[in-house]
Scaffold this active site. Sequence first.
Site, PDB file in Angstrom:
ATOM      1  CB  VAL A  56       5.913  -1.092 -11.350  1.00 37.70           C
ATOM      2  CG1 VAL A  56       6.490   0.012 -10.480  1.00 37.70           C
ATOM      3  CG2 VAL A  56       5.469  -0.550 -12.700  1.00 37.70           C
ATOM      4  CE  LYS A  57      12.944  -5.664  -6.608  1.00 38.18           C
ATOM      5  NZ  LYS A  57      12.119  -6.680  -5.984  1.00 38.18           N
ATOM      6  CB  SER A  58       5.776  -0.126  -6.783  1.00 38.28           C
ATOM      7  OG  SER A  58       4.858  -0.932  -6.066  1.00 38.28           O
TER       8      SER A  58
END
Length: 284
Positions: A149-151
């Site tokens: 997840v590119k959070s």
Amino acid sequence: MPTIWMNGEWCDKDTAKVSVYDHGLLYGDGVFEGIRAYEGKIFRLGEHVDRLFDSAKAIMLEIPHSKEEMARIIEQTVERSGLADAYIRPVITRGVGDLGIDPRKCPKATVVVIVDTIRVWSQEVYDKGLSVVTASTPIPHRESLSPRVKSLNYLAHILAKIEGNNAGADEILMLEASGTVSEGSGQNLFIVKGKTLTTPPAHAGILMGVTRNAVLEIGREAGYEVREAMINRYDVYTADEAFFTGTASEVAPIRIVDGRVIGAGKAGPITKDIHARFHKLVRS
Ligand code: PXG
């Protein structure tokens, strides 16, 4: 000129503002992307938009646009900026809520697209090759918050980067808690041994980089053996060549890791070949 699209309105660097009640700010509750345009052409926009929507889905954040709309907004922001070579940063946060953590208090996501430029290291660092140290901060556990997840939670990577800064290194190498090699602070790692390119697989705690995917394709087309396999620091120390890949970093040769000189201590022939092919691809 840096140009920003925010919730349907055009802003510039000074006028683009988010609320202090935005859960992106209060809790890092959101996702983002990093994309590049070369000579006016956006590199692999579809792949980046897909990853943005997958990141959002994983954290149950609804993006109030279709993928096609999001792609169009990104294209329009690039056009409006007038920048032929640009770095594009879409950011989606949970939106404005109250001071509690509950995301149900945020009725509407905040959607931002920033178009500007980026430079991670000086040309001299690319020419010489990067000095790298292993960080003691591990990649967060994949069942806590998936590294895929590119959070907006980059604190582990930032803490690792600070370790590198304190050591006077150009970049850091992050490991999974188990000790296997993962990635850099914002880049994937490749090592070269003979004619074989190896990069850690999805389950090694990495972000599945768009540049990484492109380099896997380039490597195969160029006739190298290309593998996704778990690697240890031993494999890195004893590699003939090593390099990082990333949208911001592009293809960056590594000179030294934890005091061990990699190969000849400068960009090797395969790294140079991949670098040249990558630059051709992004401009094709
Ligand atoms: N791993 C992580 C953790 C990343 O954040 C990559 C790998 C490379 O992925 P792409 O798709 O770009 O090939 C990233 C990229 C920076 C910077 O300043 C890099 C990223 C995000 C923000 C800043 O280098 N992400």
